[in-house]
Design a protein around this motif. Structure first.
Motif, PDB file in Angstrom:
ATOM      1  N   THR A 183      26.914  37.843  52.157  1.00 13.16           N
ATOM      2  CA  THR A 183      28.073  38.700  52.437  1.00 13.16           C
ATOM      3  C   THR A 183      28.698  38.988  51.080  1.00 13.16           C
ATOM      4  O   THR A 183      28.337  38.346  50.085  1.00 13.16           O
ATOM      5  CB  THR A 183      29.117  37.961  53.295  1.00 13.16           C
ATOM      6  OG1 THR A 183      29.694  36.914  52.509  1.00 13.16           O
ATOM      7  CG2 THR A 183      28.498  37.400  54.572  1.00 13.16           C
ATOM      8  N   TYR A 197      33.556  40.624  61.081  1.00 14.06           N
ATOM      9  CA  TYR A 197      32.542  41.620  61.466  1.00 14.06           C
ATOM     10  C   TYR A 197      31.355  41.572  60.498  1.00 14.06           C
ATOM     11  O   TYR A 197      30.202  41.449  60.892  1.00 14.06           O
ATOM     12  CB  TYR A 197      33.211  43.001  61.456  1.00 14.06           C
ATOM     13  CG  TYR A 197      32.294  44.179  61.652  1.00 14.06           C
ATOM     14  CD1 TYR A 197      31.728  44.435  62.894  1.00 14.06           C
ATOM     15  CD2 TYR A 197      32.006  45.049  60.599  1.00 14.06           C
ATOM     16  CE1 TYR A 197      30.894  45.535  63.086  1.00 14.06           C
ATOM     17  CE2 TYR A 197      31.180  46.145  60.776  1.00 14.06           C
ATOM     18  CZ  TYR A 197      30.622  46.391  62.025  1.00 14.06           C
ATOM     19  OH  TYR A 197      29.802  47.468  62.198  1.00 14.06           O
ATOM     20  N   CYS A 198      31.675  41.642  59.204  1.00 18.68           N
ATOM     21  CA  CYS A 198      30.634  41.644  58.170  1.00 18.68           C
ATOM     22  C   CYS A 198      29.822  40.351  58.196  1.00 18.68           C
ATOM     23  O   CYS A 198      28.583  40.368  58.158  1.00 18.68           O
ATOM     24  CB  CYS A 198      31.305  41.841  56.813  1.00 18.68           C
ATOM     25  SG  CYS A 198      30.171  41.842  55.439  1.00 18.68           S
ATOM     26  N   THR A 199      30.519  39.218  58.285  1.00 14.26           N
ATOM     27  CA  THR A 199      29.839  37.929  58.226  1.00 14.26           C
ATOM     28  C   THR A 199      28.984  37.694  59.474  1.00 14.26           C
ATOM     29  O   THR A 199      27.895  37.107  59.395  1.00 14.26           O
ATOM     30  CB  THR A 199      30.881  36.797  58.043  1.00 14.26           C
ATOM     31  OG1 THR A 199      31.644  37.109  56.877  1.00 14.26           O
ATOM     32  CG2 THR A 199      30.223  35.436  57.859  1.00 14.26           C
ATOM     33  N   THR A 200      29.450  38.174  60.619  1.00 14.42           N
ATOM     34  CA  THR A 200      28.691  38.030  61.861  1.00 14.42           C
ATOM     35  C   THR A 200      27.393  38.845  61.806  1.00 14.42           C
ATOM     36  O   THR A 200      26.339  38.390  62.264  1.00 14.42           O
ATOM     37  CB  THR A 200      29.554  38.474  63.068  1.00 14.42           C
ATOM     38  OG1 THR A 200      30.786  37.768  63.020  1.00 14.42           O
ATOM     39  CG2 THR A 200      28.877  38.169  64.381  1.00 14.42           C
ATOM     40  N   ILE A 201      27.455  40.022  61.223  1.00 10.87           N
ATOM     41  CA  ILE A 201      26.239  40.846  61.083  1.00 10.87           C
ATOM     42  C   ILE A 201      25.233  40.138  60.163  1.00 10.87           C
ATOM     43  O   ILE A 201      24.043  40.034  60.479  1.00 10.87           O
ATOM     44  CB  ILE A 201      26.582  42.243  60.519  1.00 10.87           C
ATOM     45  CG1 ILE A 201      27.355  43.051  61.559  1.00 10.87           C
ATOM     46  CG2 ILE A 201      25.308  42.989  60.106  1.00 10.87           C
ATOM     47  CD1 ILE A 201      27.882  44.367  61.040  1.00 10.87           C
ATOM     48  N   ASP A 246      25.009  37.022  59.609  1.00 10.08           N
ATOM     49  CA  ASP A 246      24.528  35.851  60.351  1.00 10.08           C
ATOM     50  C   ASP A 246      23.409  36.244  61.329  1.00 10.08           C
ATOM     51  O   ASP A 246      22.387  35.551  61.417  1.00 10.08           O
ATOM     52  CB  ASP A 246      25.694  35.222  61.114  1.00 10.08           C
ATOM     53  CG  ASP A 246      25.294  33.931  61.813  1.00 10.08           C
ATOM     54  OD1 ASP A 246      24.860  33.004  61.109  1.00 10.08           O
ATOM     55  OD2 ASP A 246      25.399  33.872  63.042  1.00 10.08           O
ATOM     56  N   ALA A 247      23.600  37.351  62.033  1.00  8.45           N
ATOM     57  CA  ALA A 247      22.577  37.807  62.993  1.00  8.45           C
ATOM     58  C   ALA A 247      21.266  38.114  62.264  1.00  8.45           C
ATOM     59  O   ALA A 247      20.177  37.750  62.742  1.00  8.45           O
ATOM     60  CB  ALA A 247      23.080  39.038  63.742  1.00  8.45           C
ATOM     61  N   ILE A 248      21.369  38.756  61.100  1.00 11.10           N
ATOM     62  CA  ILE A 248      20.163  39.105  60.335  1.00 11.10           C
ATOM     63  C   ILE A 248      19.469  37.832  59.836  1.00 11.10           C
ATOM     64  O   ILE A 248      18.246  37.703  59.916  1.00 11.10           O
ATOM     65  CB  ILE A 248      20.517  40.052  59.161  1.00 11.10           C
ATOM     66  CG1 ILE A 248      21.071  41.378  59.698  1.00 11.10           C
ATOM     67  CG2 ILE A 248      19.283  40.312  58.273  1.00 11.10           C
ATOM     68  CD1 ILE A 248      21.684  42.277  58.637  1.00 11.10           C
TER      69      ILE A 248
END
Ligand SMILES: [Zn+2]
Length: 205
Positions: free
Chosen positions: A11, A26-30, A32-34
């Motif tokens: 991030t 929002y940014c960190t969750t994306i 994390d998903a990747i």
């Protein structure tokens, strides 16, 4: 079997002058998903997040609170880490720019750039907004001659500063982006970056 590939994702390292907001989550969750997707695919994943702890705003906030900058950021950074834990973020490491391991690497990179003659002393003149920690040019200011982001007054600042000869690398960066179509994604951002570089890069203060 699919080859196990190294996969690195980070991030931005967030600025701990205040508590985080939903945009950071929002940014960190994306990210994390990747990272989780690549782990499931069998890749060798390293997922980083962290905090960018230097800057005038932090110094001022700490002064207002009557404490040292590191005491100020310690508290805010603890709130970052608690939030990522609560959201079950799977980062492998958390870097703080005040950590010795970070300082050592930055110093080494600067030493190498300096040894190549790519750092020189010059003078930076500009219109500065302290709350935003940003320099603006005259034509970027709002209709009242204030900061275009926060609309507070800007100050004329001139200071002796060191510059990195970024202009020297303009053609190499452009060649690289053009010969590696996947380097910047999506394509719209890639084109934006190419147009930006083609306008000419200034040396970086
Ligand atoms: Zn501003």
């Amino acid at each position: 079997m699919r080859e196990k590939k190294p996969f690195y994702i980070t991030t931005p390292i967030y600025y701990p002058s205040a508590k985080l907001h939903i945009g950071h989550a929002y940014c960190t969750t994306i990210a994390d998903a990747i990272a989780r997707y690549h782990r499931l695919a069998g890749d060798d994943v390293f997922f980083l997040t962290g905090s960018d702890e230097h800057g005038l705003k932090i110094e001022q906030k700490a002064e207002e609170a009557g404490i040292q900058p590191i005491e100020y950021t310690d508290k805010i950074v603890a709130s970052f880490q608690a939030l990522w834990k609560r959201l079950d973020i799977s980062n492998d490491d958390f870097i703080r720019t005040t950590q010795k391991r970070h300082e050592r690497v930055v110093q080494e990179i600067f030493r190498r750039i300096y040894a190549k003659g790519d750092i020189y002393k010059g003078e930076y003149k500009g219109l500065y907004c302290t709350p935003c920690e940003s320099y603006w040019t005259e034509h970027q200011l709002d209709e009242n001659g204030c900061c275009p982001d926060c609309h507070r007054p800007v100050q004329e600042v001139s200071e002796e500063a060191y510059f990195f000869k970024m202009s020297k690398y303009q053609d190499r960066i452009l060649d690289y982006i053009e010969s590696h179509p996947d380097f910047i994604q999506p394509v719209s951002r890639r084109n934006e970056m190419i147009n930006f570089i083609k306008q000419g890069l200034d040396d970086l203060c």
